[in-house]
Design a protein around this motif. Structure first.
Motif, mmCIF file in Angstrom:
data_model
loop_
_atom_site.group_PDB
_atom_site.id
_atom_site.type_symbol
_atom_site.label_atom_id
_atom_site.label_comp_id
_atom_site.label_asym_id
_atom_site.label_seq_id
_atom_site.Cartn_x
_atom_site.Cartn_y
_atom_site.Cartn_z
ATOM 1 N N ALA A 70 0.914 -1.190 -0.025
ATOM 2 C CA ALA A 70 0.076 0.003 -0.152
ATOM 3 C C ALA A 70 0.852 1.363 -0.216
ATOM 4 N N ASN A 71 0.248 2.489 -0.503
ATOM 5 C CA ASN A 71 1.052 3.629 -0.327
ATOM 6 C C ASN A 71 2.465 3.606 -1.044
ATOM 7 N N LEU A 72 2.571 3.221 -2.140
ATOM 8 C CA LEU A 72 3.728 3.236 -2.855
ATOM 9 C C LEU A 72 4.086 4.553 -3.234
ATOM 10 N N ASP A 73 5.534 4.872 -2.864
ATOM 11 C CA ASP A 73 6.057 6.294 -3.408
ATOM 12 C C ASP A 73 7.163 5.802 -4.126
ATOM 13 N N MET A 74 6.906 5.902 -5.446
ATOM 14 C CA MET A 74 8.022 5.369 -6.501
ATOM 15 C C MET A 74 9.262 6.422 -6.507
ATOM 16 N N GLY A 75 8.859 8.032 -6.452
ATOM 17 C CA GLY A 75 10.017 8.982 -6.293
ATOM 18 C C GLY A 75 10.569 8.820 -5.315
ATOM 19 N N GLY A 76 10.324 8.611 -3.928
ATOM 20 C CA GLY A 76 10.791 8.508 -2.808
ATOM 21 C C GLY A 76 11.448 7.288 -2.362
ATOM 22 N N GLU A 77 11.189 6.018 -3.473
ATOM 23 C CA GLU A 77 11.511 4.658 -3.379
ATOM 24 C C GLU A 77 11.116 4.256 -1.802
ATOM 25 N N LYS A 78 9.829 4.207 -1.685
ATOM 26 C CA LYS A 78 9.414 3.748 -0.435
ATOM 27 C C LYS A 78 8.031 2.901 -0.559
ATOM 28 N N VAL A 79 8.056 2.163 0.366
ATOM 29 C CA VAL A 79 6.393 1.275 0.180
ATOM 30 C C VAL A 79 6.063 0.851 1.693
ATOM 31 N N GLN A 80 4.886 0.860 1.589
ATOM 32 C CA GLN A 80 4.378 0.001 3.134
ATOM 33 C C GLN A 80 3.727 -1.187 2.697
ATOM 34 N N PHE A 81 3.864 -1.958 3.559
ATOM 35 C CA PHE A 81 3.280 -3.365 3.768
ATOM 36 C C PHE A 81 2.156 -3.235 4.772
ATOM 37 N N ARG A 82 0.920 -4.007 4.677
ATOM 38 C CA ARG A 82 0.149 -4.029 5.733
ATOM 39 C C ARG A 82 -0.378 -5.462 5.641
ATOM 40 N N VAL A 83 -0.876 -6.091 7.033
ATOM 41 C CA VAL A 83 -1.558 -7.503 6.746
ATOM 42 C C VAL A 83 -2.635 -7.324 6.003
ATOM 43 N N ALA A 84 -2.564 -8.470 5.089
ATOM 44 C CA ALA A 84 -3.732 -8.656 3.808
ATOM 45 C C ALA A 84 -5.001 -8.767 4.715
ATOM 46 N N ARG A 85 -6.221 -8.310 4.233
ATOM 47 C CA ARG A 85 -7.355 -8.340 4.717
ATOM 48 C C ARG A 85 -7.946 -9.640 4.311
#
Length: 85
Positions: A70-85
């Motif tokens: 979730a919340n992928l930031d390609m420019g900042g090269e960051k990503v969030q992982f969250r427990v799948a629903r």
């Protein structure tokens, strides 16, 4: 899942066992965990980070560990992982 992404799978399983439900990380930290560079597509195409499960893709590692991106930031090269629903 390919051997390359097995360390990411193991890391995510451990985080979940510790009770973590969300993890914000950088592409560089993921590279440190897997001990290798991410492919160029990880920095070029958001599809790399999609939650589509396909054999021999990085997404298989987080899918099998019970996480989604979730919340992928390609420019900042960051990503969030969250427990799948």
């Amino acid at each position: 899942m390919t051997e390359k992404y097995k360390p990411l799978y193991d890391y995510l399983v451990k985080k979940r066992q510790e009770g973590c439900t969300s993890w914000h990380t950088s592409f560089a930290e993921i590279e440190s965990i897997i001990g290798a560079s991410l492919p160029p597509s990880a920095r070029k195409w958001p599809l790399f980070w999609s939650n589509l499960r396909q054999e021999k893709r990085a997404s298989t590692a987080w899918f099998l560990a019970g996480w989604e991106t979730a919340n992928l930031d390609m420019g900042g090269e960051k990503v969030q992982f969250r427990v799948a629903r």
